[in-house]
Enzyme design. Structure first.
Site, mmCIF file in Angstrom:
data_model
loop_
_atom_site.group_PDB
_atom_site.id
_atom_site.type_symbol
_atom_site.label_atom_id
_atom_site.label_comp_id
_atom_site.label_asym_id
_atom_site.label_seq_id
_atom_site.Cartn_x
_atom_site.Cartn_y
_atom_site.Cartn_z
ATOM 1 C CG ASP A 9 -2.044 1.072 1.067
ATOM 2 O OD1 ASP A 9 -2.329 1.512 -0.059
ATOM 3 O OD2 ASP A 9 -2.598 1.471 2.112
ATOM 4 C CG HIS A 49 -3.805 -0.134 9.074
ATOM 5 N ND1 HIS A 49 -4.764 0.786 8.702
ATOM 6 C CD2 HIS A 49 -2.744 0.105 8.258
ATOM 7 C CE1 HIS A 49 -4.310 1.533 7.709
ATOM 8 N NE2 HIS A 49 -3.082 1.137 7.424
ATOM 9 C CD GLN A 52 -2.843 -1.369 4.571
ATOM 10 O OE1 GLN A 52 -3.956 -1.362 4.073
ATOM 11 N NE2 GLN A 52 -1.987 -0.375 4.391
ATOM 12 N NE ARG A 74 -1.616 11.624 5.009
ATOM 13 C CZ ARG A 74 -2.031 10.358 4.960
ATOM 14 N NH1 ARG A 74 -1.484 9.455 5.766
ATOM 15 N NH2 ARG A 74 -2.978 9.987 4.129
ATOM 16 C CG ASP A 121 -3.171 6.486 7.037
ATOM 17 O OD1 ASP A 121 -3.340 7.091 5.974
ATOM 18 O OD2 ASP A 121 -3.407 5.268 7.190
ATOM 19 C CD GLU A 155 -6.009 10.066 4.887
ATOM 20 O OE1 GLU A 155 -6.271 9.684 3.737
ATOM 21 O OE2 GLU A 155 -6.260 9.380 5.903
ATOM 22 C CG HIS A 193 0.056 9.844 -1.371
ATOM 23 N ND1 HIS A 193 -0.483 10.742 -0.482
ATOM 24 C CD2 HIS A 193 -0.408 8.621 -1.010
ATOM 25 C CE1 HIS A 193 -1.236 10.089 0.375
ATOM 26 N NE2 HIS A 193 -1.208 8.808 0.083
ATOM 27 C CG ASP A 194 -4.765 8.440 -1.873
ATOM 28 O OD1 ASP A 194 -4.846 7.516 -2.702
ATOM 29 O OD2 ASP A 194 -5.095 8.323 -0.685
ATOM 30 N NE ARG A 211 -3.553 4.527 -4.945
ATOM 31 C CZ ARG A 211 -3.654 4.054 -3.702
ATOM 32 N NH1 ARG A 211 -4.116 4.830 -2.747
ATOM 33 N NH2 ARG A 211 -3.307 2.796 -3.418
#
Length: 647
Positions: A148, A191, A259, A289, A291, A333, A397-398, A522
Site C-alpha cells: 500500500d 493498523h 493491514q 499526519r 492516517d 487525513e 500521492h493519492d 496512482r
C-alpha cells in the site's frame, strides 16, 4: 462521578510513585522535571477524562494509567535538549504554523532522491523553493511487494533499509530544523502490517498479542459487524475481514488483507501506540499526519467511521504530546464528508488538516468553468477554529475523490451522482472537449463510480497540449496550473506542493510494466524525479522554467504579504459565475483575490468591487499594476489578481 476530583486524586497518588521511579533523573535535571511536572498537571485532567470514558470499565484501569505516566516521563527524559528548546518556543508561539512564511512540500524518499542521504543533499533546493515543511511519505519497514505504498507498517522504529536508517532520519530532521524546515511523517495508527512484531506474535498464537487486533474463530462476529459496514476495497477482499487459514482466524482488515486493524478497545494498544508516537517525536518529527483517522474505533451496529471515540483517541494522543513533546502537532487525513472532516480540527485534536474539499472543487471548477459550487461550499465550510489551519493542496500521492457535499450541490440544482460521473469522464479524457489526461482508480463499471489519478500538469491539460495541440493550449494549461496554485497560496492555511508539480511533471505510464504496480493507477503520478528536468528550471525557454519561475514568484509574494498568514478569509459572491473571489485581512492589511476560471476574458464592473466595501484604489501584487474601481477590471483567460487595498 466527579471526574475532576478523581483525576486530581489519581495524579496525587501516582506522582510520588513516578518521582521515586525517576529519582535519579530528577536529581540530575531538576528544572527539566519541573517543566514536565507542570505540563502533566496542566493536561492530566483532559487525558484522564478521555481514558476513563474509553477504559474505565477495565478492572486494571489504574494500572494502565500508571504505566502510561511512566511512558510520558521516560520519553521526556530521553528527549534532546534541542527539542526541549523547540518545545518551549512552540508553547510561546502556538500559532507558528499559521505564518505566511509557511510552505509545504511532499514527496517519496526513493522516488525524489533515492534515499535519506539523497534527501539531505536536496536541502538547498528546498530552501530555494521556499519550503518550511517537508512531508516524507511512508519510509518505515514494510512488507516486500504489495505494501500500500508503504502504509503497511512493519515497524514504527525502523526505516526501510533501502532508504536508510533511523539515525539518518534523525540527522535529517536536525538538519532540516536548522534550515527552518519542519519534518512531517505519517503516523499509520489504525493498523499495522501482518509482519509487525505484534502481528507475528499474534499469528504464533500469543493471546495477549491477538488482543491487539480484532481476530475471530468463525464468521459470527464478522457477519454481525458487516451488516452496517461499507466495503473500502471490495476488489481485493469483500467486506472488512480476511480469513487466514494458517492461524484459523478472521482478522479485521479495513483496507488491505496485509493491514490488520488495531484494537483500541484494549488499553494496552493505546499505551504501546503512545510510545511509538513519542519515539517519532523524539526522532525530530514535528508534524504527524494521522492516517485513516475515521476508522479508529469499532462499535457494533454502526458503520465504524467517525465515531465519537475516534475523536477521543486523537484528543488523548494530543494530550500526551502536550505533556511530553509539545512541539509536535497533528494533521488529520479524513477523506470523508466535509461535515465530518471539520470535526477533527481543533487545538485539542488536530491542529491542522488536509482540505480535500477545496482540492476537489478546484478541479471541479476547472472542468465546469463554473465557480458557484466552489464559492458556496467555501462560504459554508472554509471557516475553522482560529487557532487551527487548513493544509491546502491541488494534488497529493493519492487519487482525487469527489468529496463535495451532495447537500451543497443540491442547493445549486446539481445532482451529485450524475456530476461525479461527468467529472470522471472529463478527467479521464472521455468527455468531448476535455483537456485532461487522467486515469480512473478503483473504477466500478457497474455503478460508474471511480476516483482519478494523474499529475497536476496532465490533469490541467499540459500533456494533451504538448502532444496534440498548439502553443496557445500549452499556455492555457500552464495558466490553469498557476491559477489553482495561486488559490492554495493565498486563501489561508499551509499551501502544500506535491514535489514535481512545480516543474510540470507529466504522467508516467511506465508503472504498467511493474507487476507490483500495474493494478494501481496512482503510480502514474508517482514517477521518479527527473533531475535533468529540474536543472532546466531556471531556463524560461523550457517548460520546466516557464512554470517554475512563475510559481516561484508567487511563493515569494506570499511570503511578503502578511495578510496571507493567520488571518480572516471572506469568500465573496460575484455576479460572474466564472470568477472566484475572496478577501484576506490581517489587522489593517487587506488583499482581494479574484480568479478567472474560464478560458474567456471576464470583465468586472468596478462598482461591484466597491460595493463589497473594498474601497477605490488597489495595486495588483502579481503584475504590479494599479487599479481603480472607477474603471472596469478585465481578467484574461485563467488570470488571477491579488489586489492590495491602497491605504
Amino acid at each position: 462521578m466527579d471526574l475532576s476530583r478523581e483525576s486530581k486524586r489519581t495524579l496525587d497518588r501516582l506522582e510520588p510513585r513516578l518521582e521515586t521511579r525517576f529519582a535519579d533523573y530528577i536529581s540530575k535535571h531538576p528544572e527539566e522535571w519541573q517543566v514536565f511536572e507542570a505540563r502533566l498537571n496542566r493536561h492530566f485532567e483532559d487525558l484522564f477524562r478521555i481514558l476513563h470514558h474509553l477504559y474505565g470499565e477495565h478492572y486494571d484501569f489504574f494500572y494502565h494509567i500508571e504505566e502510561l505516566l511512566g511512558v510520558l516521563a521516560s520519553y521526556w527524559a530521553q528527549r534532546s535538549v534541542e527539542l526541549k528548546t523547540l518545545d518551549a518556543e512552540r508553547e510561546n508561539n502556538p500559532d507558528w504554523f499559521q505564518s505566511n512564511q509557511m510552505l509545504g512540500g511532499v514527496c517519496y524518499v526513493d522516488l525524489f532522491a533515492g534515499n535519506l542521504k539523497g534527501v539531505q543533499e536536496k536541502i538547498p533546493y528546498f530552501k530555494e523553493l521556499g519550503l518550511t515543511y517537508l512531508h516524507l511519505m511512508p519510509l518505515f519497514r514494510c512488507p516486500e511487494g504489495e505494501n500500500d505504498g508503504g502504509y503497511a507498517i512493519s515497524s514504527y522504529r525502523e526505516v526501510n533499509p533501502a532508504l536508510g536508517s533511523m539515525q539518518e532520519l534523525s540527522n535529517l530532521a536536525r538538519l532540516l530544523r536548522g534550515q527552518g524546515i519542519s519534518l512531517v511523517l505519517d503516523f499509520v495508527f489504525n493498523h499495522t502490517s501482518n509482519e509487525h512484531e505484534w502481528a507475528l506474535k499474534a499469528r504464533a498464537g500469543d493471546p495477549d498479542y491477538q488482543s491487539f487486533y480484532y481476530m475471530f474463530d468463525d464468521r459470527l462476529m464478522p457477519d454481525a459487524y458487516e451488516r452496517t459496514l461499507r466495503e473500502i476495497f471490495p476488489e481485493e477482499h469483500p467486506g472488512a475481514f480476511t480469513y487466514f487459514p494458517e492461524i484459523g482466524k478472521w482478522v479485521w482488515t479495513t483496507f488491505h488483507s496485509n493491514q490488520w486493524d488495531l484494537n483500541y478497545s484494549n488499553p494496552v494498544v493505546f499505551n504501546r501506540m503512545a510510545e511509538e508516537m513519542l519515539f517519532l517525536a523524539n526522532a525530530g518529527v514535528e508534524v504527524l499526519r494521522l492516517d485513516a483517522v475515521a476508522f479508529l474505533w469499532k462499535q457494533m451496529g454502526t458503520n465504524c467511521e467517525n465515531l465519537p471515540e475516534a475523536h477521543m483517541l486523537i484528543q488523548a494522543f494530543n494530550s500526551i504530546a502536550r505533556i511530553s513533546a509539545p512541539a509536535l502537532i497533528f494533521k488529520s487525513e479524513a477523506i470523508v464528508h466535509p461535515d465530518e472532516v471539520v470535526r477533527y480540527i481543533h487545538p485539542k485534536e488536530c491542529q491542522i488538516s488536509y482540505n480535500p474539499l477545496l482540492m476537489a472543487l478546484l478541479w471541479n471548477t476547472l472542468a465546469t468553468r463554473q465557480t458557484d459550487l466552489l464559492t458556496f461550499s467555501m462560504q459554508e465550510r472554509f471557516k475553522i477554529h482560529p487557532r487551527c489551519a487548513w493544509v491546502n493542496y491541488v494534488r497529493c500521492h493519492d487519487d482525487i475523490g469527489w468529496t463535495f457535499s451532495d447537500e451543497d450541490a443540491a442547493q445549486l440544482g446539481i445532482n451529485g451522482f450524475d456530476h461525479r460521473r461527468f467529472l470522471n469522464e472529463f478527467y479521464t479524457g472521455k468527455f468531448p472537449g476535455s483537456f485532461a489526461r487522467g486515469l480512473p482508480f478503483q473504477e466500478n463499471p457497474r455503478t460508474g463510480d471511480a476516483r482519478i489519478s494523474g499529475t497536476c500538469a496532465s490533469l490541467a491539460g499540459l500533456e494533451k497540449a504538448i502532444y496534440q495541440e498548439t502553443e496557445r493550449e500549452v499556455e492555457l494549461a500552464l495558466r490553469r496550473i498557476l491559477l489553482i496554485h495561486s488559490v492554495i497560496l493565498s486563501i489561508g492555511g499551509i499551501p502544500l506542493i506535491y514535489l514535481g508539480d512545480e516543474i510540470a511533471t507529466l504522467n508516467d505510464y511506465r508503472y504498467r510494466e511493474d507487476p507490483a504496480k500495474v493494478r494501481d493507477s496512482r503510480w502514474v503520478h508517482r514517477p521518479f524525479a527527473d533531475w535533468e528536468k529540474y536543472k532546466r528550471r531556471h531556463d524560461e525557454t523550457t517548460m520546466e522554467g516557464k512554470l517554475y519561475s512563475r510559481l516561484r514568484r508567487l511563493i515569494q509574494l506570499r511570503k511578503e504579504i502578511m495578510a496571507f498568514g493567520g488571518a480572516q478569509t471572506e469568500i465573496l459572491t460575484l455576479r460572474s459565475k466564472h470568477l472566484f473571489s475572496y478577501v484576506r485581512q490581517l489587522q489593517n492589511e487587506r488583499v482581494l483575490a479574484i480568479c478567472n476560471f474560464s478560458e474567456q476574458p471576464q470583465i468586472i464592473d468596478g462598482n461591484e468591487i466597491r460595493l463589497h466595501g473594498l474601497g477605490y484604489h488597489f495595486v495588483d501584487l502579481v503584475s504590479g499594476q494599479p487599479y481603480s474601481t472607477i474603471n472596469d477590471l478585465m481578467l484574461e483567460p485563467y488570470q488571477f489578481v491579488w489586489l492590495k487595498v491602497d491605504s
